[in-house]
Design an enzyme around this catalytic site. Structure first.
Site, PDB file in Angstrom:
ATOM      1  N   TRP A 101      23.040  -1.271  -2.269  1.00  0.00           N
ATOM      2  CA  TRP A 101      23.504  -1.333  -3.927  1.00  0.00           C
ATOM      3  C   TRP A 101      24.880  -1.384  -4.067  1.00  0.00           C
ATOM      4  CZ3 TRP A 101      19.386  -3.499  -5.586  1.00  0.00           C
ATOM      5  CH2 TRP A 101      18.113  -3.335  -5.222  1.00  0.00           C
ATOM      6  N   ASP A 168      26.358   4.526 -10.624  1.00  0.00           N
ATOM      7  CA  ASP A 168      24.783   4.139 -10.632  1.00  0.00           C
ATOM      8  C   ASP A 168      23.922   5.204 -10.132  1.00  0.00           C
ATOM      9  OD1 ASP A 168      22.623   2.802 -10.133  1.00  0.00           O
ATOM     10  OD2 ASP A 168      23.355   1.261  -8.638  1.00  0.00           O
ATOM     11  N   LYS A 192      12.525   4.441 -11.260  1.00  0.00           N
ATOM     12  CA  LYS A 192      12.712   5.568  -9.828  1.00  0.00           C
ATOM     13  C   LYS A 192      12.405   6.797 -10.407  1.00  0.00           C
ATOM     14  CE  LYS A 192      14.806   2.061  -7.067  1.00  0.00           C
ATOM     15  NZ  LYS A 192      16.108   1.223  -7.261  1.00  0.00           N
TER      16      LYS A 192
HETATM   17  C1  LIG Z   1      16.740   0.064  -7.269  1.00  0.00           C
HETATM   18  C2  LIG Z   1      18.168   0.299  -7.391  1.00  0.00           C
HETATM   19  C3  LIG Z   1      19.121  -0.749  -8.031  1.00  0.00           C
HETATM   20  C4  LIG Z   1      18.432  -2.200  -8.395  1.00  0.00           C
HETATM   21  O1  LIG Z   1      17.841  -1.939  -9.720  1.00  0.00           O
HETATM   22  P1  LIG Z   1      16.775  -2.855 -10.608  1.00  0.00           P
HETATM   23  O2  LIG Z   1      16.388  -2.247 -11.680  1.00  0.00           O
HETATM   24  O3  LIG Z   1      15.818  -3.628  -9.254  1.00  0.00           O
HETATM   25  O4  LIG Z   1      17.949  -4.055 -10.656  1.00  0.00           O
HETATM   26  C5  LIG Z   1      20.216  -0.669  -8.187  1.00  0.00           C
HETATM   27  N1  LIG Z   1      21.029   0.474  -7.638  1.00  0.00           N
HETATM   28  C6  LIG Z   1      20.286   1.727  -7.107  1.00  0.00           C
HETATM   29  C7  LIG Z   1      21.156   2.759  -6.659  1.00  0.00           C
HETATM   30  C8  LIG Z   1      18.837   1.146  -7.043  1.00  0.00           C
HETATM   31  O5  LIG Z   1      18.215   2.425  -6.435  1.00  0.00           O
END
Ligand SMILES: *Cc1c(COP(=O)(O)O)cnc(C)c1O
Length: 352
Positions: A101, A168, A192
């Site tokens: 990511w 993030d 998540k």
């Molecule tokens: C899952 C994830 C993403 C991507 O998320 P999307 O909603 O599919 O765009 C980005 N960063 C992290 C840390 C993630 O776990």
């Protein structure tokens, strides 16, 4: 058979949240209407957004210098929306590339201005974090991925820097009390640890906005979303509602301190089981191990298929490692009960 949901995302939600969300599909708050059929500008839905924002601010213990937004496009859109709003040729973005990511965040930011990768842990397959960061002069902001969902590392203490810090937090948002105030912008896809897919929460300190010269399309402009109170266009009504239910659940269960207690207990049990059985090994540096996503391997890779087969037979869902990493990944988000981790550890012992 009882299922144990270790999916990495979309992931397990509290049963109460699912029950209430289901009931609201037929009758939202005794309105006689479905949550799916009410206007997003009705007072009914405005109250949902306002309560969700207020709950986020309480959980994060942040004040009115921050704004909470519920946007679309996933965390992936934030990889470009952050630099589009904050970065131009007069500065540079410092980004930690500690996995899948973070790497995407680097690639997208390069479309908007200079980027310095201040930490690249690919030399050891991202099994550790480099916490000694040197930011070049002229750095506009530092971007970190607080929990590397795919690789299984997590920042347990955030870097102390004198530039805006961007996080993030998609896979560890609200997993424990943390120094949210250290950040100037936090984003997290909801699917998540705080709800259903379709909405991304952005928490932004207003003072960092409005500094780039480029023209920003309204739908990608944080400032425009702030002015519109997250109702610039039709938002993902149902996903925001599920996030509200999840946020309420977190508070009702005892807040972030209680989440931390549970998450630490689950992670401790799982890592202890891995470390004490030679059939398994976890390559992640101990101090950087994630309490959300544990990544580990079979010492004898030939046995991986039969281990995964046993997992399947015993109702362990979503434990196969990410396609580029392999091995096993066990995701233990807030809603995952201790009993699931206990069942998984029992299976590991039996297999061992
Ligand atoms: C899952 C994830 C993403 C991507 O998320 P999307 O909603 O599919 O765009 C980005 N960063 C992290 C840390 C993630 O776990």
């Amino acid at each position: 058979m009882q299922l144990h949901n270790f999916n990495s995302g979309p992931a397990i939600l509290p049963k109460e949240v699912l029950d209430e969300a289901s009931a609201s599909i037929h009758n939202f708050n005794n309105t006689g209407l479905s949550i799916l059929e009410i206007g997003h500008r009705t007072s009914w839905f405005v109250e949902v957004v306002e309560e969700a924002k207020a709950t986020v601010k309480r959980l994060m213990d942040i004040g009115d210098d921050y704004e909470v937004l519920f946007l679309q496009g996933g965390a992936t859109m934030q990889f470009m929306q952050v630099p589009m709003n904050l970065l131009d040729e007069n500065g540079s973005a410092a980004i930690c590339d500690n996995g899948v990511w973070g790497n995407k965040a680097v690639k997208e930011a390069k479309l908007f201005g200079p980027v310095t990768v201040v930490s690249d842990t690919s030399d050891k397959k991202h099994t550790y974090l480099n916490k000694q960061l040197e930011l070049p002069a002229g750095t506009t902001y530092l971007h970190i991925t607080t929990n590397n969902t795919v690789e299984g590392t997590q920042w347990h203490q955030y870097p102390q820097v004198n530039v805006p810090l961007i996080g993030d937090m998609s896979s560890d948002i609200f997993c424990r009390p943390t120094e949210f105030k250290k950040f100037d912008l936090i984003y997290a896809g909801a699917q998540k640890n705080m709800g259903a897919a379709g909405v991304t929460m952005v928490v932004v300190k207003k003072s960092i906005l409005g500094k780039v010269s480029r023209k920003i399309p309204a739908i990608l402009d944080y400032q425009k979303h702030i002015e519109a109170g997250s109702l610039l266009n039709t938002p993902p009504v149902f996903s925001i509602y599920v996030s509200l239910l999840t946020l309420r659940w977190i508070e009702k269960e005892g807040g972030l301190a209680e989440m931390e207690k549970r998450n630490n207990a689950k992670a401790t049990l799982l890592y202890n089981t891995i470390d004490s059985h030679p059939a398994f090994y976890c390559p992640i540096a101990k101090e950087d191990r994630s309490i959300m996503n544990a990544v580990f391997f079979l010492t004898d890779p030939e046995k991986e298929a039969s281990f995964l087969d046993l997992c399947k037979k015993q109702g362990m869902i979503g434990v196969k490692g990410y396609r580029t990493v392999g091995g096993i990944r066990v995701s233990m988000y807030n809603a995952l009960p201790m009993s699931s981790v206990q069942a998984f550890c029992k299976l590991m012992e039996d297999f061992s």
